[in-house]
Write an enzyme that holds these catalytic residues in place. Sequence first.
Site, PDB file in Angstrom:
ATOM      1  N   ASP A 226       0.794  -1.330   0.054  1.00 17.86           N
ATOM      2  CA  ASP A 226      -0.083   0.038   0.037  1.00 17.86           C
ATOM      3  C   ASP A 226       0.911   1.305  -0.024  1.00 17.86           C
ATOM      4  O   ASP A 226       0.586   2.303   0.718  1.00 17.86           O
ATOM      5  CB  ASP A 226      -1.051  -0.057   1.342  1.00 17.86           C
ATOM      6  CG  ASP A 226      -2.009  -1.090   1.018  1.00 17.86           C
ATOM      7  OD1 ASP A 226      -1.885  -2.016   0.374  1.00 17.86           O
ATOM      8  OD2 ASP A 226      -2.924  -1.148   2.038  1.00 17.86           O
TER       9      ASP A 226
ATOM     10  N   LYS B  63      -7.141  -5.121  -2.798  1.00 19.29           N
ATOM     11  CA  LYS B  63      -7.763  -5.511  -1.391  1.00 19.29           C
ATOM     12  C   LYS B  63      -8.869  -4.442  -1.115  1.00 19.29           C
ATOM     13  O   LYS B  63      -8.606  -3.249  -1.141  1.00 19.29           O
ATOM     14  CB  LYS B  63      -6.894  -5.918  -0.503  1.00 19.29           C
ATOM     15  CG  LYS B  63      -6.005  -4.947  -0.216  1.00 19.29           C
ATOM     16  CD  LYS B  63      -4.988  -5.457   0.811  1.00 19.29           C
ATOM     17  CE  LYS B  63      -4.100  -4.234   1.221  1.00 19.29           C
ATOM     18  NZ  LYS B  63      -4.764  -3.182   2.180  1.00 19.29           N
TER      19      LYS B  63
ATOM     20  N   CYS C 254      -1.894  -2.671   7.658  1.00 21.03           N
ATOM     21  CA  CYS C 254      -1.962  -3.703   6.666  1.00 21.03           C
ATOM     22  C   CYS C 254      -0.714  -4.471   6.636  1.00 21.03           C
ATOM     23  O   CYS C 254      -0.595  -5.647   6.136  1.00 21.03           O
ATOM     24  CB  CYS C 254      -2.201  -2.774   5.181  1.00 21.03           C
ATOM     25  SG  CYS C 254      -3.827  -2.206   5.211  1.00 21.03           S
TER      26      CYS C 254
HETATM   27  C1  VGL Z   1      -4.611   0.865   5.549  1.00 19.81           C
HETATM   28  C2  VGL Z   1      -6.213   1.807   7.250  1.00 19.81           C
HETATM   29  C3  VGL Z   1      -7.104   1.761   6.018  1.00 19.81           C
HETATM   30  C4  VGL Z   1      -3.247   0.415   5.350  1.00 19.81           C
HETATM   31  C5  VGL Z   1      -5.645   0.629   4.809  1.00 19.81           C
HETATM   32  O1  VGL Z   1      -2.955   0.135   4.388  1.00 19.81           O
HETATM   33  O2  VGL Z   1      -2.548   0.077   6.571  1.00 19.81           O
HETATM   34  N1  VGL Z   1      -5.073   1.348   6.915  1.00 19.81           N
HETATM   35  N2  VGL Z   1      -6.915   0.937   4.917  1.00 19.81           N
END
Ligand code: VGL
Length: 199
Positions: free
Chosen positions: A10, A108, A153
């Site tokens: 991410d 995701k 994540c």
């Molecule tokens: C994430 C919160 C919401 C992350 C993704 O990538 O850690 N955190 N969506």
Amino acid sequence: MSSSALIVIDIQNDFCPGGALAVTGGDEIVPLVNRMIENYEHVILTQDWHPTAHSSFASTHTGRAPFETIEAAYGPQTLWPDHCVQGTPGAEFHPDLVWTKAELVVRKGFRRGIDSYSAFFENDHKTPTGLGGYLKERGISELTLVGLATDYCVAYSALDAARLGFNVSVQMDACRAIDLGGSLQTMTEAMGDAGVSLR
Ligand code: VGL
Ligand code: ZN
């Protein structure tokens, strides 16, 4: 074929300074991650990829604010500012991330009713993304995780990978945390207890 893979979690504009769910120093890891990408035969990226009005967005729930927790059908769910909406600039990878050699991008969180922190399972801890099968079928047994956010994540992915039997390391200096209510310490301890190697 090498049996190890780098999983880049991410590293998207919305998790970097100026983004909708900015992680402090999120952009600082990009040069280090780029150097690591050069050193791995197998590079896999994940991309948080939500539809509008996703159930993890506080704005979807009347009277709720970001960073509150609600009880979803599958368990507790933290609410976030709208982020990583499919097709928006915030959902794109950081512009300096050299991601072109990645052999797989796992998206995701694309189902409106359920979030997915982990690259392996959605937040019900049951619905697979397919990544575990992909890695096993290709003979990849050793994983190094980097990216954002350490305590969400990255950590959930590392815990699931360990549970699936992979040999898992997290390169901590190539990660940055959200750290909500002590989550960084809690999740770092959980990773250690699960046998994840924290480097
Ligand atoms: C994430 C919160 C919401 C992350 C993704 O990538 O850690 N955190 N969506
Ligand atoms: Zn998200």
